[in-house]
Enzyme design. Structure first.
Site, short mmCIF file in Angstrom:
data_model
loop_
_atom_site.label_atom_id
_atom_site.label_comp_id
_atom_site.label_asym_id
_atom_site.label_seq_id
_atom_site.Cartn_x
_atom_site.Cartn_y
_atom_site.Cartn_z
CG ASP A 34 -2.12 0.93 1.01
OD1 ASP A 34 -3.15 0.43 0.49
OD2 ASP A 34 -2.04 2.12 1.34
CG ASP A 53 4.30 6.44 -6.22
OD1 ASP A 53 3.27 5.97 -6.77
OD2 ASP A 53 4.83 7.52 -6.57
CE1 TYR A 145 -12.73 4.69 -10.49
CE2 TYR A 145 -14.85 4.32 -11.55
CZ TYR A 145 -13.84 3.91 -10.70
OH TYR A 145 -13.95 2.69 -10.07
CE LYS A 149 -10.89 1.43 -11.21
NZ LYS A 149 -10.05 0.41 -10.56
CB THR A 179 -16.74 1.78 0.83
OG1 THR A 179 -17.02 2.92 0.00
CG2 THR A 179 -16.28 0.61 -0.04
#
Length: 226
Positions: A34, A53, A145, A149, A179
């Site tokens: 992460d 990163d 976005y 994707k 979430t």
């Protein structure tokens, strides 16, 4: 998943945490990567590699090589690391397109390139990416976005074709994931229709398992109860 060695990127996020926990519960060993720092000590079942990163190819390679060295091999890579922004194509910041491309496409590309030499040594190498149903038909404000994707979808197909017979490469395409962040941003939505992280984790781990040996190049919708 018993005895499998998995790398999960974006491991401290809402979905990543669930995938890691589910994989461990099924008997897998997990390297959790992460961007956020981690002080957790490695164990025989889990290693956390924080401060990575993945948009940087060198950092991605070092982290994945370290994970493979810790466990002795690598069986599957689950690319969850990514980002989201809601901006219209005309009024939004052009830099958002570059940022989301880096967060969603480059992270998956760099991690995959780094993992493939290890995955080809496995008898059942797997890559599972996280795409999005919103990239099939973009709505207003979803341009940057959805475009990024969609890049993940095409990357999935290209890798599947290039490594057919050696590594399976698939992607899950969830609709809205249930979430805390999504509930906050869409407080009037019917949360019961959304995809629960636990449900999505089951599909991801199926694609990473021996049971999915005949599945590659698939873009699998996970729609919840929409």
């Amino acid at each position: 998943m018993q005895g499998k060695i998995l790398i999960v990127t974006g491991a401290s996020g809402a979905l990543g945490k669930v995938v890691v926990a589910s994989a461990l519960a099924k008997g897998a060993k997990v390297a959790a990567i992460d961007h956020a720092a981690s002080a957790a000590q490695p164990t025989a079942e889990r290693i956390e590699l924080g401060g990575v990163d993945l948009t940087d190819a060198t950092q991605a390679r070092k982290a994945i090589d370290a994970a493979a060295a810790h466990f002795g091999r690598l069986d599957a890579l689950v690319n969850i690391a990514g980002g989201f922004a809601f901006e219209t194509a005309i009024e939004g910041d052009p830099k958002t397109w570059q940022r989301l491309y880096a967060l969603n496409v480059l992270t998956a590309l760099n991690a995959s390139r780094s993992a493939i030499p290890h995955l080809t040594a496995s008898s059942a190498g797997r890559i599972v990416n996280v795409g999005a149903m919103g990239a099939i038909q973009a709505g207003a404000g979803m341009g940057p976005y959805a475009a990024s994707k969609a890049g993940v979808h095409r990357l999935t197909e290209a890798l599947a074709a290039e490594w057919k017979g050696k590594i399976t490469v698939n992607a899950v395409l969830p609709s809205t994931i249930d979430t805390a962040a999504n509930r906050t941003s869409m407080p009037n939505a019917d949360f019961s229709k959304w995809v629960r992280p636990e449900e999505l984790a089951e599909v991801i781990l199926f694609l990473a398992s021996d049971a999915a040996s005949a599945v590659t190049g698939a873009l699998l919708p996970v729609l919840g109860r929409v």
